[in-house]
Design a protein around this motif. Structure first.
Motif, PDB file in Angstrom:
ATOM      1  N   GLY A 144      33.667 -33.028  47.018  1.00  0.00           N
ATOM      2  CA  GLY A 144      34.056 -32.116  48.078  1.00  0.00           C
ATOM      3  C   GLY A 144      32.901 -31.188  48.403  1.00  0.00           C
ATOM      4  O   GLY A 144      32.187 -30.726  47.502  1.00  0.00           O
ATOM      5  N   VAL A 145      32.677 -30.916  49.682  1.00  0.00           N
ATOM      6  CA  VAL A 145      31.545 -30.102  50.075  1.00  0.00           C
ATOM      7  C   VAL A 145      31.662 -28.687  49.518  1.00  0.00           C
ATOM      8  O   VAL A 145      30.653 -28.082  49.093  1.00  0.00           O
ATOM      9  N   ALA A 146      32.871 -28.144  49.478  1.00  0.00           N
ATOM     10  CA  ALA A 146      33.054 -26.794  48.943  1.00  0.00           C
ATOM     11  C   ALA A 146      32.788 -26.770  47.445  1.00  0.00           C
ATOM     12  O   ALA A 146      32.161 -25.838  46.926  1.00  0.00           O
ATOM     13  N   GLN A 147      33.247 -27.808  46.737  1.00  0.00           N
ATOM     14  CA  GLN A 147      33.022 -27.863  45.293  1.00  0.00           C
ATOM     15  C   GLN A 147      31.547 -28.040  44.960  1.00  0.00           C
ATOM     16  O   GLN A 147      31.024 -27.453  44.007  1.00  0.00           O
ATOM     17  N   TYR A 148      30.853 -28.844  45.775  1.00  0.00           N
ATOM     18  CA  TYR A 148      29.423 -29.071  45.555  1.00  0.00           C
ATOM     19  C   TYR A 148      28.635 -27.773  45.679  1.00  0.00           C
ATOM     20  O   TYR A 148      27.829 -27.421  44.806  1.00  0.00           O
ATOM     21  N   PHE A 149      28.867 -27.050  46.771  1.00  0.00           N
ATOM     22  CA  PHE A 149      28.101 -25.820  46.986  1.00  0.00           C
ATOM     23  C   PHE A 149      28.569 -24.688  46.074  1.00  0.00           C
ATOM     24  O   PHE A 149      27.767 -23.823  45.714  1.00  0.00           O
ATOM     25  N   SER A 150      29.833 -24.679  45.683  1.00  0.00           N
ATOM     26  CA  SER A 150      30.282 -23.684  44.696  1.00  0.00           C
ATOM     27  C   SER A 150      29.581 -23.919  43.364  1.00  0.00           C
ATOM     28  O   SER A 150      29.175 -22.966  42.683  1.00  0.00           O
ATOM     29  N   PHE A 151      29.449 -25.182  42.998  1.00  0.00           N
ATOM     30  CA  PHE A 151      28.717 -25.538  41.784  1.00  0.00           C
ATOM     31  C   PHE A 151      27.275 -25.049  41.867  1.00  0.00           C
ATOM     32  O   PHE A 151      26.727 -24.497  40.904  1.00  0.00           O
ATOM     33  N   MET A 152      26.661 -25.200  43.051  1.00  0.00           N
ATOM     34  CA  MET A 152      25.284 -24.758  43.238  1.00  0.00           C
ATOM     35  C   MET A 152      25.176 -23.242  43.156  1.00  0.00           C
ATOM     36  O   MET A 152      24.314 -22.706  42.453  1.00  0.00           O
ATOM     37  N   PHE A 153      26.059 -22.531  43.860  1.00  0.00           N
ATOM     38  CA  PHE A 153      25.987 -21.066  43.881  1.00  0.00           C
ATOM     39  C   PHE A 153      26.289 -20.474  42.514  1.00  0.00           C
ATOM     40  O   PHE A 153      25.718 -19.444  42.136  1.00  0.00           O
ATOM     41  N   ASN A 154      27.192 -21.083  41.765  1.00  0.00           N
ATOM     42  CA  ASN A 154      27.534 -20.581  40.431  1.00  0.00           C
ATOM     43  C   ASN A 154      26.362 -20.676  39.463  1.00  0.00           C
ATOM     44  O   ASN A 154      26.350 -20.007  38.416  1.00  0.00           O
ATOM     45  N   ILE A 155      25.386 -21.503  39.794  1.00  0.00           N
ATOM     46  CA  ILE A 155      24.177 -21.615  38.978  1.00  0.00           C
ATOM     47  C   ILE A 155      23.054 -20.752  39.551  1.00  0.00           C
ATOM     48  O   ILE A 155      22.408 -19.976  38.839  1.00  0.00           O
ATOM     49  N   VAL A 156      22.824 -20.859  40.849  1.00  0.00           N
ATOM     50  CA  VAL A 156      21.661 -20.234  41.481  1.00  0.00           C
ATOM     51  C   VAL A 156      21.755 -18.707  41.469  1.00  0.00           C
ATOM     52  O   VAL A 156      20.768 -18.017  41.161  1.00  0.00           O
ATOM     53  N   ILE A 157      22.916 -18.155  41.802  1.00  0.00           N
ATOM     54  CA  ILE A 157      23.027 -16.692  41.893  1.00  0.00           C
ATOM     55  C   ILE A 157      22.842 -16.011  40.539  1.00  0.00           C
ATOM     56  O   ILE A 157      22.076 -15.038  40.444  1.00  0.00           O
ATOM     57  N   PRO A 158      23.502 -16.468  39.441  1.00  0.00           N
ATOM     58  CA  PRO A 158      23.239 -15.820  38.145  1.00  0.00           C
ATOM     59  C   PRO A 158      21.778 -15.895  37.718  1.00  0.00           C
ATOM     60  O   PRO A 158      21.230 -14.925  37.188  1.00  0.00           O
ATOM     61  N   VAL A 159      21.131 -17.047  37.946  1.00  0.00           N
ATOM     62  CA  VAL A 159      19.715 -17.178  37.591  1.00  0.00           C
ATOM     63  C   VAL A 159      18.871 -16.208  38.402  1.00  0.00           C
ATOM     64  O   VAL A 159      17.950 -15.562  37.881  1.00  0.00           O
TER      65      VAL A 159
END
Length: 257
Positions: A148-163
């Motif tokens: 799912g496009v929302a799940q894909y980008f949520s997965f990305m943001f959940n990694i990128v923003i904390p880093v």
């Protein structure tokens, strides 16, 4: 607490509330601008690996709006983070010496540079590594990958923003050391707890394997050690300044006028 002290405390609380409101307004304004650029940025990420090699689906009518909100928030954080540091500096400015005011203010632009560096590291290293790991697990289990496009980008943001936020650590430590809210002794005493916390964060935002955690954890620990070193440099300079002021009270008083 007498009336004068209570009045002063209320003034500080009111001032702090005003500055927090300004930070929120800048974040909201940045998100508004982010809505304008969300679509071209989204299309860019759709055209580069790994998104361009997989089919992304919409499973919910709100998915597109959710993606817009995520990108708008990310763009809004870019001006909001240095502005928040500026508001903290302005709030504490009356209690700072002239040299402390100038020194702490110069660190604020570097907050933006480190945030952008964190975005690059989080996306090109951590996210791609994590996504590659998960797709390998799916392939080994002979699963059909339907994303799912929302799940894909949520997965990305959940990694990128904390880093990205973790990359702010050296500037934040230097900033707080200049404001005399931190010093290297405190950082050294809390090193074991900091290592534990950074290790936990690295484990949470990476695939569940040792190599990935090490690849992310080592830069985080190095950032902490750099922060300790920079805090020590600033703190030593502060001690030398205080010693000079004690030995030359007349010269300092004349320079302050």
């Amino acid at each position: 607490m007498n009336g004068e002290t209570a009045f002063t405390l209320m003034e500080h609380v009111t001032e702090l509330r005003k500055r927090l409101l300004r930070v929120v307004l800048v974040l909201v304004g940045g998100m508004a601008v982010g809505f304008i650029f969300a679509r071209p940025i989204f299309l860019y990420f759709m055209d580069v690996p790994p998104a361009n090699a997989i089919a992304l689906n919409v499973f919910n009518p709100w998915d597109a709006i959710k993606i817009y909100m995520n990108f708008a928030l990310l763009i809004g954080l870019i001006p909001a983070l240095p502005f928040a540091m500026y508001q903290l500096w302005a709030f504490l400015k009356p209690g700072l010496r002239n040299e402390e005011q100038g020194a702490s203010l110069t660190y604020i632009p570097f907050a933006l540079l480190l945030f952008l560096a964190g975005l690059a590291f989080g996306y090109f290293i951590v996210f791609k590594m994590a996504f590659h790991f998960t797709t390998q697990i799916s392939a080994s289990m002979q699963l059909v990958e339907t994303y799912g496009v929302a799940q894909y980008f949520s997965f990305m943001f959940n990694i990128v923003i904390p880093v990205s936020l973790l990359f702010e650590l050296p500037v934040v430590v230097m900033f707080l050391t200049n404001l005399r809210l931190l010093n290297p002794d405190r950082l050294r005493k809390g090193r074991r707890y900091a290592y534990l916390l950074l290790t936990i964060i690295a484990t949470v935002i990476t695939p569940p394997d040792l190599i990935s955690a090490i690849i992310v954890g080592i830069p985080m620990i190095l950032l902490y050690e750099v922060s300790v070193y920079l805090s020590g440099v600033i703190y030593k300079r502060q001690l030398l300044q205080e010693q000079y002021e004690k030995e030359n009270p007349g010269v300092y008083a004349q320079a302050s006028q």
